[in-house]
Design a protein around this motif. Structure first.
Motif, PDB file in Angstrom:
ATOM      1  N   ALA A   1      18.541 -25.950 -36.692  1.00 50.36           N
ATOM      2  CA  ALA A   1      19.320 -27.126 -36.292  1.00 50.36           C
ATOM      3  C   ALA A   1      18.372 -28.293 -36.059  1.00 50.36           C
ATOM      4  N   PRO A   2      18.851 -29.545 -36.241  1.00 44.04           N
ATOM      5  CA  PRO A   2      17.997 -30.719 -36.021  1.00 44.04           C
ATOM      6  C   PRO A   2      17.605 -30.857 -34.555  1.00 44.04           C
ATOM      7  N   LEU A   3      16.428 -31.385 -34.309  1.00 44.15           N
ATOM      8  CA  LEU A   3      15.987 -31.715 -32.966  1.00 44.15           C
ATOM      9  C   LEU A   3      16.710 -32.983 -32.506  1.00 44.15           C
ATOM     10  N   PRO A   4      16.709 -33.269 -31.191  1.00 39.49           N
ATOM     11  CA  PRO A   4      17.391 -34.477 -30.711  1.00 39.49           C
ATOM     12  C   PRO A   4      16.926 -35.732 -31.451  1.00 39.49           C
ATOM     13  N   ASN A   5      17.876 -36.551 -31.851  1.00 41.11           N
ATOM     14  CA  ASN A   5      17.631 -37.826 -32.544  1.00 41.11           C
ATOM     15  C   ASN A   5      16.980 -37.639 -33.909  1.00 41.11           C
ATOM     16  N   ASP A   6      17.148 -36.483 -34.519  1.00 35.72           N
ATOM     17  CA  ASP A   6      16.561 -36.207 -35.827  1.00 35.72           C
ATOM     18  C   ASP A   6      17.622 -35.592 -36.729  1.00 35.72           C
ATOM     19  N   ASP A   7      17.367 -35.558 -38.026  1.00 35.10           N
ATOM     20  CA  ASP A   7      18.338 -35.005 -38.970  1.00 35.10           C
ATOM     21  C   ASP A   7      17.790 -33.846 -39.791  1.00 35.10           C
ATOM     22  N   GLN A   8      16.573 -33.416 -39.514  1.00 36.40           N
ATOM     23  CA  GLN A   8      15.946 -32.340 -40.269  1.00 36.40           C
ATOM     24  C   GLN A   8      16.130 -31.004 -39.538  1.00 36.40           C
ATOM     25  N   PRO A   9      16.842 -30.019 -40.129  1.00 39.01           N
ATOM     26  CA  PRO A   9      17.005 -28.713 -39.461  1.00 39.01           C
ATOM     27  C   PRO A   9      15.649 -28.030 -39.258  1.00 39.01           C
ATOM     28  N   VAL A  10      15.445 -27.522 -38.070  1.00 37.56           N
ATOM     29  CA  VAL A  10      14.198 -26.832 -37.721  1.00 37.56           C
ATOM     30  C   VAL A  10      14.546 -25.438 -37.189  1.00 37.56           C
ATOM     31  N   PRO A  11      13.873 -24.384 -37.642  1.00 37.38           N
ATOM     32  CA  PRO A  11      14.162 -23.025 -37.153  1.00 37.38           C
ATOM     33  C   PRO A  11      13.840 -22.883 -35.665  1.00 37.38           C
ATOM     34  N   TYR A  12      14.605 -22.068 -34.983  1.00 37.85           N
ATOM     35  CA  TYR A  12      14.281 -21.714 -33.605  1.00 37.85           C
ATOM     36  C   TYR A  12      13.015 -20.859 -33.627  1.00 37.85           C
ATOM     37  N   SER A  13      12.187 -21.007 -32.596  1.00 36.20           N
ATOM     38  CA  SER A  13      10.915 -20.286 -32.603  1.00 36.20           C
ATOM     39  C   SER A  13      10.518 -19.868 -31.197  1.00 36.20           C
ATOM     40  N   ILE A  14       9.688 -18.838 -31.126  1.00 36.21           N
ATOM     41  CA  ILE A  14       9.097 -18.363 -29.876  1.00 36.21           C
ATOM     42  C   ILE A  14       7.858 -19.194 -29.581  1.00 36.21           C
ATOM     43  N   VAL A  15       7.678 -19.572 -28.317  1.00 36.37           N
ATOM     44  CA  VAL A  15       6.498 -20.335 -27.898  1.00 36.37           C
ATOM     45  C   VAL A  15       5.420 -19.344 -27.491  1.00 36.37           C
ATOM     46  N   ALA A  16       4.245 -19.425 -28.110  1.00 33.53           N
ATOM     47  CA  ALA A  16       3.187 -18.446 -27.869  1.00 33.53           C
ATOM     48  C   ALA A  16       1.841 -19.139 -27.721  1.00 33.53           C
ATOM     49  N   ASP A  17       0.803 -18.335 -27.497  1.00 26.93           N
ATOM     50  CA  ASP A  17      -0.554 -18.870 -27.416  1.00 26.93           C
ATOM     51  C   ASP A  17      -1.401 -18.282 -28.526  1.00 26.93           C
ATOM     52  N   ASP A  18      -2.694 -18.454 -28.434  1.00 30.23           N
ATOM     53  CA  ASP A  18      -3.580 -18.072 -29.526  1.00 30.23           C
ATOM     54  C   ASP A  18      -3.695 -16.571 -29.755  1.00 30.23           C
ATOM     55  N   ALA A  19      -3.151 -15.756 -28.852  1.00 24.75           N
ATOM     56  CA  ALA A  19      -3.257 -14.310 -29.031  1.00 24.75           C
ATOM     57  C   ALA A  19      -2.392 -13.809 -30.180  1.00 24.75           C
ATOM     58  N   PHE A  20      -1.450 -14.624 -30.625  1.00 27.58           N
ATOM     59  CA  PHE A  20      -0.499 -14.188 -31.648  1.00 27.58           C
ATOM     60  C   PHE A  20      -0.727 -14.913 -32.966  1.00 27.58           C
ATOM     61  N   GLN A  21      -0.279 -14.284 -34.020  1.00 28.15           N
ATOM     62  CA  GLN A  21      -0.366 -14.890 -35.346  1.00 28.15           C
ATOM     63  C   GLN A  21       0.862 -15.762 -35.581  1.00 28.15           C
ATOM     64  N   MET A  22       0.633 -16.984 -36.055  1.00 27.36           N
ATOM     65  CA  MET A  22       1.712 -17.953 -36.176  1.00 27.36           C
ATOM     66  C   MET A  22       2.635 -17.624 -37.340  1.00 27.36           C
ATOM     67  N   ARG A  23       3.906 -17.794 -37.094  1.00 31.65           N
ATOM     68  CA  ARG A  23       4.942 -17.666 -38.098  1.00 31.65           C
ATOM     69  C   ARG A  23       5.916 -18.838 -37.923  1.00 31.65           C
ATOM     70  N   SER A  24       6.848 -18.981 -38.856  1.00 34.72           N
ATOM     71  CA  SER A  24       7.835 -20.052 -38.698  1.00 34.72           C
ATOM     72  C   SER A  24       8.709 -19.816 -37.476  1.00 34.72           C
ATOM     73  N   TRP A  25       8.805 -18.567 -37.025  1.00 32.01           N
ATOM     74  CA  TRP A  25       9.584 -18.255 -35.825  1.00 32.01           C
ATOM     75  C   TRP A  25       8.682 -18.065 -34.592  1.00 32.01           C
ATOM     76  N   LEU A  26       7.394 -18.392 -34.707  1.00 31.19           N
ATOM     77  CA  LEU A  26       6.469 -18.285 -33.571  1.00 31.19           C
ATOM     78  C   LEU A  26       5.429 -19.399 -33.685  1.00 31.19           C
ATOM     79  N   MET A  27       5.493 -20.349 -32.751  1.00 30.40           N
ATOM     80  CA  MET A  27       4.585 -21.492 -32.760  1.00 30.40           C
ATOM     81  C   MET A  27       3.448 -21.285 -31.766  1.00 30.40           C
ATOM     82  N   LYS A  28       2.234 -21.641 -32.170  1.00 29.00           N
ATOM     83  CA  LYS A  28       1.054 -21.548 -31.314  1.00 29.00           C
ATOM     84  C   LYS A  28       0.289 -22.864 -31.391  1.00 29.00           C
TER      85      LYS A  28
END
Length: 338
Positions: free
Chosen positions: A174-201
């Motif tokens: 879904a688009p972020l506030p005031n935007d029109d580009q759909p963005v996937p929902y993602s888990i918020v993580a730190d450097d211990a994890f490998q980044m994916r489109s569903w996991l942001m670091k």
């Protein structure tokens, strides 16, 4: 002369036989003496039998329930009233039948030992001395009631597999506030994890641009909510701070028990945990550390080896970075925080 020699031989043989018999008798006598001196093996240690007089549940907790509710709460992490309510609810499930050999442990004692273990993470042997219950019994009752690094565990868990295959049931992009580009929902993580489109670091800390530092600040600000959730949980139930020695199924039950109790306390006493949480100065937006951060912290995660970050994940992070640095997605104080 020949007759005399024969007599001497017979006498020597008789002496040897008598000496052998005497040696056997002495050995038997010594063995009986050792057996008499050997201490009797008790079915249970005598000091455990004096639980009703000196056990922490029967003595200490009874005193605190009448005289010191704050001490009781510190000892069990719940008030005496909530302890009794929980006991009424779980007693039918945790009550055991007496046998001809021994009496079953009281349900209140079983609950108290479990709550104390969750609160402190003490070894079963240590709990044995306080509650006067054999540690082998404690090792059985705690699971009834109640290693690789975390990043590595996540690599092999069913949650990650479901995320990879799109079977977790996350909302559609879904688009972020005031935007029109759909963005996937993602888990918020730190450097211990490998980044994916569903996991942001975060971006790596070397040679970051100003825009990337702002992204890292915004990601950290979001991740602080998760840190508070785990930090407060560990502050209350200190068994989660160390390494579990139980098998994985038992650990799963222990962690779920901690989560249920944590949510129960949060719903019953919503204001009690407020000073445990991080705050934010309304003028400067500086973080005011919660009380849980002053205690022993959770063990830091180890970094996963390798870099399997996908192009899609990098592209999504760059898009979010651009959004946070754009007037439609920025917050007024973010430039002051980097």
């Amino acid at each position: 002369m020949e007759a005399n020699r024969n007599i001497l031989v017979l006498l020597e043989e008789e002496l040897l036989i008598n000496a052998a018999i005497a040696a056997v008798l002495v050995a038997r006598s010594q063995r009986r003496g050792r057996m008499k001196k050997r201490k009797r093996r008790f079915w249970t240690r005598p000091w455990l039998m004096r639980r009703s007089l000196h056990g922490q549940y029967e003595a200490l907790m009874s005193e605190m329930a009448m005289e010191d509710h704050t001490g009781f709460r510190n000892f069990q992490r719940i008030d005496p009233e909530l302890f009794q309510e929980m006991l009424v609810r779980v007693s039918p499930r945790i009550r055991k039948q007496d046998t001809r050999m021994r009496r079953a442990l009281d349900p209140g004692l079983r609950l108290a030992i479990t709550l104390r273990y969750l609160a402190t993470g003490d070894s079963y042997k240590s709990l044995e001395y306080g509650f006067r219950v054999a540690n082998n019994s404690i090792s059985k009752l705690v699971p009834e009631i109640g290693a690789p690094d975390d990043g590595g565990v996540f690599q092999d868990c069913t949650l990650r597999d479901a995320l990879e295959k799109g079977k977790l049931g996350l909302p559609e992009p879904a688009p972020l506030p005031n935007d029109d580009q759909p963005v996937p929902y993602s888990i918020v993580a730190d450097d211990a994890f490998q980044m994916r489109s569903w996991l942001m670091k975060p971006y790596p800390h070397r040679q970051m641009t100003r825009q990337q530092r702002i992204f890292n600040y915004r990601l950290s600000r979001a991740r602080r909510v998760v840190e508070n959730a785990f930090g407060i949980l560990a502050h209350r139930f200190r068994c989660t701070l160390g390494t579990f020695e139980q098998d994985p199924k038992t650990v799963e039950s222990i962690v779920l028990a901690c989560c249920v109790l944590h949510n129960l306390l949060r719903s019953r006493y919503p204001t009690v945990a407020n000073d445990l949480m991080d705050g934010e100065d309304p003028d400067t937006h500086e973080v005011i550390p919660g009380r849980w951060r002053k205690q022993e912290a959770l063990t830091a995660l180890e970094y996963l080896k390798g870099n399997n970050t996908t192009k899609a994940a990098k592209g999504q992070r760059d898009y979010l970075c651009s959004y946070y640095n754009n007037p439609v997605g920025s917050i007024s104080w973010q430039n002051n925080m980097i």
